[in-house]
Design a protein around this motif. Structure first.
Motif, PDB file in Angstrom:
ATOM      1  N   VAL A 567     117.442  73.934  66.890  1.00 34.73           N
ATOM      2  CA  VAL A 567     118.240  74.075  65.668  1.00 34.73           C
ATOM      3  C   VAL A 567     119.449  73.157  65.836  1.00 34.73           C
ATOM      4  O   VAL A 567     120.122  73.187  66.872  1.00 34.73           O
ATOM      5  CB  VAL A 567     118.695  75.532  65.467  1.00 34.73           C
ATOM      6  CG1 VAL A 567     119.587  75.629  64.237  1.00 34.73           C
ATOM      7  CG2 VAL A 567     117.486  76.438  65.325  1.00 34.73           C
ATOM      8  N   PHE A 568     119.690  72.308  64.827  1.00 35.52           N
ATOM      9  CA  PHE A 568     120.817  71.364  64.894  1.00 35.52           C
ATOM     10  C   PHE A 568     121.845  71.734  63.833  1.00 35.52           C
ATOM     11  O   PHE A 568     121.489  72.008  62.690  1.00 35.52           O
ATOM     12  CB  PHE A 568     120.328  69.935  64.595  1.00 35.52           C
ATOM     13  CG  PHE A 568     119.606  69.288  65.742  1.00 35.52           C
ATOM     14  CD1 PHE A 568     120.247  68.375  66.555  1.00 35.52           C
ATOM     15  CD2 PHE A 568     118.275  69.584  66.011  1.00 35.52           C
ATOM     16  CE1 PHE A 568     119.577  67.774  67.604  1.00 35.52           C
ATOM     17  CE2 PHE A 568     117.606  68.983  67.052  1.00 35.52           C
ATOM     18  CZ  PHE A 568     118.263  68.063  67.869  1.00 35.52           C
ATOM     19  N   ARG A 569     123.103  71.723  64.248  1.00 26.87           N
ATOM     20  CA  ARG A 569     124.194  71.847  63.277  1.00 26.87           C
ATOM     21  C   ARG A 569     125.020  70.577  63.451  1.00 26.87           C
ATOM     22  O   ARG A 569     125.489  70.282  64.553  1.00 26.87           O
ATOM     23  CB  ARG A 569     125.028  73.087  63.583  1.00 26.87           C
ATOM     24  CG  ARG A 569     126.141  73.343  62.579  1.00 26.87           C
ATOM     25  CD  ARG A 569     127.088  74.415  63.110  1.00 26.87           C
ATOM     26  NE  ARG A 569     126.456  75.732  63.162  1.00 26.87           N
ATOM     27  CZ  ARG A 569     126.446  76.575  62.126  1.00 26.87           C
ATOM     28  NH1 ARG A 569     127.024  76.237  60.998  1.00 26.87           N
ATOM     29  NH2 ARG A 569     125.886  77.749  62.238  1.00 26.87           N
ATOM     30  N   ASN A 570     125.182  69.823  62.351  1.00 28.96           N
ATOM     31  CA  ASN A 570     125.885  68.527  62.425  1.00 28.96           C
ATOM     32  C   ASN A 570     125.312  67.654  63.545  1.00 28.96           C
ATOM     33  O   ASN A 570     126.037  67.037  64.313  1.00 28.96           O
ATOM     34  CB  ASN A 570     127.378  68.724  62.691  1.00 28.96           C
ATOM     35  CG  ASN A 570     128.022  69.481  61.555  1.00 28.96           C
ATOM     36  OD1 ASN A 570     127.455  69.509  60.466  1.00 28.96           O
ATOM     37  ND2 ASN A 570     129.164  70.071  61.785  1.00 28.96           N
ATOM     38  N   LEU A 571     123.984  67.635  63.649  1.00 30.39           N
ATOM     39  CA  LEU A 571     123.257  66.814  64.624  1.00 30.39           C
ATOM     40  C   LEU A 571     123.516  67.220  66.077  1.00 30.39           C
ATOM     41  O   LEU A 571     123.193  66.484  66.998  1.00 30.39           O
ATOM     42  CB  LEU A 571     123.568  65.315  64.425  1.00 30.39           C
ATOM     43  CG  LEU A 571     123.311  64.785  63.002  1.00 30.39           C
ATOM     44  CD1 LEU A 571     123.555  63.292  62.946  1.00 30.39           C
ATOM     45  CD2 LEU A 571     121.904  65.087  62.533  1.00 30.39           C
TER      46      LEU A 571
END
Length: 1129
Positions: A567-571
């Motif tokens: 899971v990526f948040r802001n890459l």
């Protein structure tokens, strides 16, 4: 389908491998190489943990056995999966068959021709036969138990490959020079195969592989290609059968080493090395025409094939209720989902090159469909549009679903239902969004140098990728080309985030990169720092086979890399999760994924274990903080990482602890209006226990809440909670158990609600019991009707008060089942005589209808009767009209009609007995009329009845005397005429000549009813037979004087008279009876209806119905009156 490098297995001593074969059923891998190397390996699979199901095991091999027996390099290995045997051959021509015994492989059979080397071996589909081909042209076919079936030497031919057809009737032999010959299973040559894919190829070529899928798991569509042939130069042809004239050609653009179908014949893998590279790069390419699965509103949609059916079986698996709905679809191409809907793309049929897009809801019910002319290779859908693309063009369809629209919108839709809903655009055009012409598929077939390879769309943007790496961005709903981007790789899968600002691209080698479609402002998060947002141009991940953006956050996405989900948040990635699931949905910081590969192992029984929910880190952390640290710190953490789902989590936790201030703030932050209202209502409560009970109810812990209410002695609140939940059984229980009286109205409401519960499930018997207690008469009536309990319905009708609003409905129920009396009672009880009369008319009970009309002084009944009678007469149903008048006691009209029918029947001169019966019926109706008049006069005499009735009787009498005098007075004349006519003939045939003549003499009175010719002809015969020639001559005189006869007929009578009376003088021999009946004191004497004689005695018998007489000694032998057939008893 996803492919990545999962495991490398090193072969000891760097021995070169020559061949490899995988037993797909049991998972064994056999590999052979130089120096007689032969190994059987098996990978472990994990089954213990549901989340890790289907993942290749990272641990060691579960089998690693070296098989010893070959001295030379092992060149051919092939599995017999049905019988668990392995067949291998080496460079010296030695063949060994190995079998599995107690978990190890042992030699079972050995064979060596000592002449040539084996080039290929193939088991047939059922594992019964093996075909072995040698380089020198020798072919041997043997059975599974080691017996040779036949052998053959093909002279002057170098063999290289062999393949069986799925039905084991045909063998394909591949030659060293690239030719393919077709033989039957006995080794007889049939023909050479035409290899069209080698068109304009020069130089030496060889066959890289022949694989014929045997259909063991069904076919992906009827008549689909299953025979693949590939050459070392990369040219490939895929055929439906060995002599297919229109095969599919593939140019793989690489040097091919081997080919193979997957286990269900839907994917072809081609392995080899790329040409023209500095260093050699090994490549596997996968070719498939299909990709079938989707997820819409808690439903996983997937397709599979069955061996026994031609169609695709599409399963709509509702994961919430664990229900599945199956739909069979012919020639399915793809499944695409969005929101609550799903698009199935299919081929129309074989004759038309048309395609169908079917819009379905989440249980597979078709809502709409469109026929299109372009091949929908790529399909995407948004909440409002479906976009389908071929290689050259794309088609947009603005679909609408009725249930979501208000009445006003529906009106607008029907007004604007013009062609604007469907459009088609060529990829090389630059639409501006304004030119709206009619739908024209013609332009979609212009070829393009740069074909489409993938598409994706959101509500306002459409992205189309092309093979050169160019990406087009169009606006929606008015399609206009906004911008073109160029990449240096070919995209395979595109995906836009929820704000359409960033595009994720997975290329054909599984590399994930990003492209910003909108320039992001530096003050993106309000703080002015750009550090939070990663730089998409530098982001790259390999081996990615699936990704999905979050529905509610443009910077959040999940992706699958090999067997890990990130899971990526802001890459920035979170720590990965081990799984091989396909991502269905990502919202509220939760990811739903489905183990499709596991489902496909047994697609008819999907299991809830195969659906996995993952919470992302911020949600897990917040939950842990709330549980371990407390609400204060957790709220600070959520403040730093805001998301509605986290605020809701905090609000719920604060509610549990009755921290109303924090709860309210949190509800405000996640914009939950109901939550805010709930917190306010809690603030108004005084008691702590009451607050806790309300919170328990809010979180769905109803049993606990009810217990708390009862502990506080607030049974009313417990009851109202259960009413809100609709649990009326519990309401009833609570009402009955409590001390003191309970509310009667509430009790009735509970009984009726339980009645409704049973009625909804069509358990009418149970419903009746509760409706009776709840005194719900409307529903009771319905239940009785459904149960066909008409006695109960009648009781209900009689128990209702007069003019009750339910009575007309009950009346209508009785009408539908033809119960006239009950209908009338119901309608009269609610004071609707008109409806009662109409019901009687509807049920053909005209006598009842007339009686009601008289009793209620309704004037229109006669006109009604007349109307209905004329309708019957128009339809040529006179007897039914008679019956109608008779039932309505209008005997005179009935009699008129009956006389008319009898007269018509008499004119036909067919069956005199039938005519007599008709006249008798008519006369009986007149008798009924007489008795009716008599009763009405008696009533008048007594003066008991109303004036109206007497007046009516008087009118009827008047009417009768004026117009129908003849009919009323001489009602029986027709019946008498035909009675004596029949009697005379019967007596004549029985030999009673005197009686016959006497009866015939009577007929002279009925010349107006029976034709004169017939009367006097009969009289002439009877009198001549009785030798009464005087009577006979008078009959002849009458016959000859008739004006109705033609001259020829008259001549015949004269000739006959001449013939008779030259022999006999016209005198009566002995007194053969009087010609004229004797007159009595009061005129004519009566005639006996049994014998036809005149009655001169004073005592005789008279019929009570028709008032005709007979001699007493003659009538004794009869049970019925000979004329009117009424019983003598």
């Amino acid at each position: 389908m996803f492919i990545y490098l999962s495991k490398k297995i090193a072969i000891p001593n760097n021995i070169r491998l020559k061949c490899v074969s995988w037993n797909k059923d049991q998972g064994f891998i056999a590999c052979g190489g130089d120096e007689g190397l032969l190994k059987v390996l098996k990978l472990e699979t994990q089954t213990d943990d549901a989340k890790l199901k289907g993942l290749a095991a990272p641990s060691n091999l579960s089998m690693n056995q070296t098989l010893e027996g070959h001295s030379g390099a092992v060149q051919v290995v092939t599995w017999n999966e049905q019988y668990q045997k392995l067949t291998t051959s080496d460079q010296n021509g030695l063949i060994i068959v190995w079998m599995l015994y107690k978990g190890c492989w042992y030699e079972e059979m050995i064979n060596n021709r000592n002449k040539s080397v084996v080039r290929s071996m193939s088991w047939n589909a059922d594992g019964q036969k093996i075909c072995i081909v040698y380089e020198d042209g020798a072919v041997i076919v043997g059975s599974v138990d080691g017996n040779r079936i036949w052998g053959k030497e093909l002279k002057g031919i170098q063999l290289a490959h062999v393949a069986w057809s799925p039905d084991s009737k045909i063998l394909l032999f591949g030659m060293a020079n690239g030719e393919i010959h077709i033989y039957d299973n006995q080794g007889n040559f049939i023909m050479k195969m035409t290899v069209s894919c080698l068109h304009n190829v020069t130089g030496a070529i060889s066959i890289a592989g022949i694989h014929w899928y045997a259909g063991s798991e069904g076919y992906v569509e009827p008549d689909c290609p299953c025979l693949a042939i590939c050459f070392d130069n990369g040219r490939c042809q895929v055929m439906r059968y060995e002599s297919d004239e229109s095969p599919v050609f593939i140019d793989t653009l690489m040097n091919v080493a081997s080919i193979q179908w997957n286990q269900c014949g839907s994917v072809l893998a081609v392995a080899g090395s790329l040409r023209g590279m500095e260093k050699e790069v090994n490549v596997v390419q996968f070719y498939t025409p299909f990709g079938e699965w989707g997820y819409c509103s808690n439903t996983v949609v997937y397709a599979y094939t069955k061996p026994d059916r031609l169609e695709y079986c599409v399963v709509f698996w509702d994961t919430k209720n664990n229900e599945k709905f199956v739909k069979y679809v012919k020639s399915l191409m793809s499944i695409t989902t969005s929101g609550d809907f799903c698009i199935l793309a299919t081929k129309a049929d074989d004759t038309h090159p048309q395609y169908v897009l079917v819009l379905c809801n989440s249980i597979g019910t078709p809502l709409d469909s469109k026929y299109i002319d372009i091949d929908p290779l790529f399909v995407t859908m948004t909440k409002t549009h479906v976009i389908a693309a071929s290689k050259e063009a794309f088609y947009t369809w603005q679909y609408r679903v009725a249930k979501k629209l208000t009445a006003m919108e529906i009106n607008q839709v029907s007004r604007t239902r013009k062609e604007g809903r469907e459009r088609v655009y060529h990829i090389d055009d630059s639409p501006s969004g304004t030119t709206e012409g009619p739908l024209d598929f013609a332009k979609a077939f212009t070829a393009t140098r740069d074909p489409i390879c993938c598409i994706t769309a959101t509500d306002k943007t459409l992205i189309v990728g092309r093979e050169s790496g160019t990406i087009h961005k169009y606006s929606l709903p008015n399609v206009a080309l906004v911008q073109k981007y160029s990449l240096n790789y070919r995209a395979y899968q595109l995906s836009l985030n929820c704000t359409s600002s960033r595009l994720a691209i997975i290329d054909i080698s599984g590399v994930l990169t990003f492209l910003d479609l909108e320039v992001r402002s530096s003050s993106d998060d309000g703080s002015g720092s750009q550090a939070g947002t990663g730089d998409p141009s530098k982001f790259e991940r390999k081996d990615v086979w699936d990704m999905l953006w979050a529905n509610d956050n443009p910077d959040l996405f999940a992706m699958m890399e090999k067997t890990r989900m990130y899971v990526f948040r802001n890459l920035d990635p979170e720590e990965p999760i081990q799984t091989s699931g396909y991502i269905c949905n990502f919202e509220d910081l939760e990811i739903k994924s489905v183990l499709l590969d596991e489902i496909m192992k047994d697609p008819e029984r999907p299991n809830k274990d195969y659906l996995i929910n993952f919470e992302i880190r911020s949600l897990r952390d917040s939950r842990a903080l709330i549980e371990k640290v407390g609400i204060e710190d957790a709220s600070q953490f959520i403040e730093d990482n805001p998301h509605p789902r986290l605020w809701r989590l905090l609000a719920e936790a604060a509610l549990q602890k009755l921290d109303l201030k924090t709860a309210e703030q949190a509800f405000v932050r996640c914009k939950d209006y109901q939550g805010i209202e709930f917190v306010k209502s809690l603030g108004n409560l005084q008691s702590e226990a009451m607050k806790q009970a309300e919170v328990a109810a809010y979180f769905g812990r109803f049993e606990e809440a009810e217990r708390m209410y009862l502990d506080m002695d607030r049974r009313d609140l417990a009851i109202s909670l259960r009413i809100k939940l609709g649990d009326w059984f519990r309401v009833l229980q609570l009402l009955k158990t409590g001390s003191g009286d309970c509310d009667d109205a509430l009790l009735e409401q509970a009984y009726n609600a339980i009645g409704d519960y049973f009625a909804d499930r069509q358990k009418w018997v149970n419903a009746v019991q509760y409706y009776l207690q709840g005194r719900n008469q409307e529903r009771l009536a319905d239940c009785y009707y459904m149960l066909e309990d008409y006695d109960g319905l009648e009781r209900l009708a009689s128990s209702l008060p007069e003019n009750h609003k339910l009575l007309p409905d009950i009346g209508q129920m009785f009408v539908t089942v033809g119960m006239c009396e009950q209908t009338v009672n119901a309608y009269l009880k609610c004071n609707q005589p008109k409806a009662a009369v109409d019901a009687c008319v509807h049920l053909n009970q005209w006598n009842k209808a007339v009686e009601l009309a008289k009793n209620h002084n309704m004037k229109e009944i006669n006109s009604l009767l007349a109307k209905y009678a004329s309708h019957l007469l128009e339809k040529n149903k006179p007897l039914e009209a008679v019956e109608l008048y008779r039932k309505a006691h209008h005997f005179l009209e009935a009699a008129k009609l009956m006389f008319k029918i009898a007269d018509e029947e008499a004119k036909r001169r067919t069956r005199p007995l039938r005519v007599k019966k008709l006249y008798v019926l008519a006369a009986l109706l007149v008798e009924n009329y007489h008795s009716q008049v008599k009763t009405s006069q008696q009533n008048k005499a007594k003066g008991k009845t109303s004036e109206a009735t007497s007046a009516l009787a008087g009118l009827l009498e008047e009417d009768a005397t004026s117009s129908d005098n003849r009919m009323v007075d001489s009602a029986w004349r027709g019946a008498e005429a035909y009675h004596f006519f029949l009697l005379a003939q019967r007596q004549l045939y029985e030999g009673y000549m005197v009686k016959a003549m006497k009866t015939a003499l009577h007929l002279r009175d009925y010349e107006d009813i029976i034709p004169v010719v017939e009367i006097y002809s009969l009289l002439a015969i009877c009198s001549s037979a009785n030798r009464a020639f005087s009577t006979c001559s008078r009959a002849f005189i009458k016959l000859e004087s008739l004006e109705s006869l033609s001259p020829e007929q008259r001549q015949l009578y004269e000739d006959l008279a001449l013939e008779i009376f030259t022999k006999h003088s016209p005198k009566n021999n002995h007194m053969s009876g009087l010609d004229n009946a004797p007159e009595g004191a009061e005129g004519k004497l009566p005639t006996c209806i049994v014998t036809g004689w005149t009655i001169s005695e004073y005592q005789f018998w008279m019929c009570s119905v028709c008032k005709h007489c007979a001699l007493e000694n003659e009538i004794g032998s009869h049970n019925f009156c000979p004329l009117c057939h009424s019983s003598l008893a």
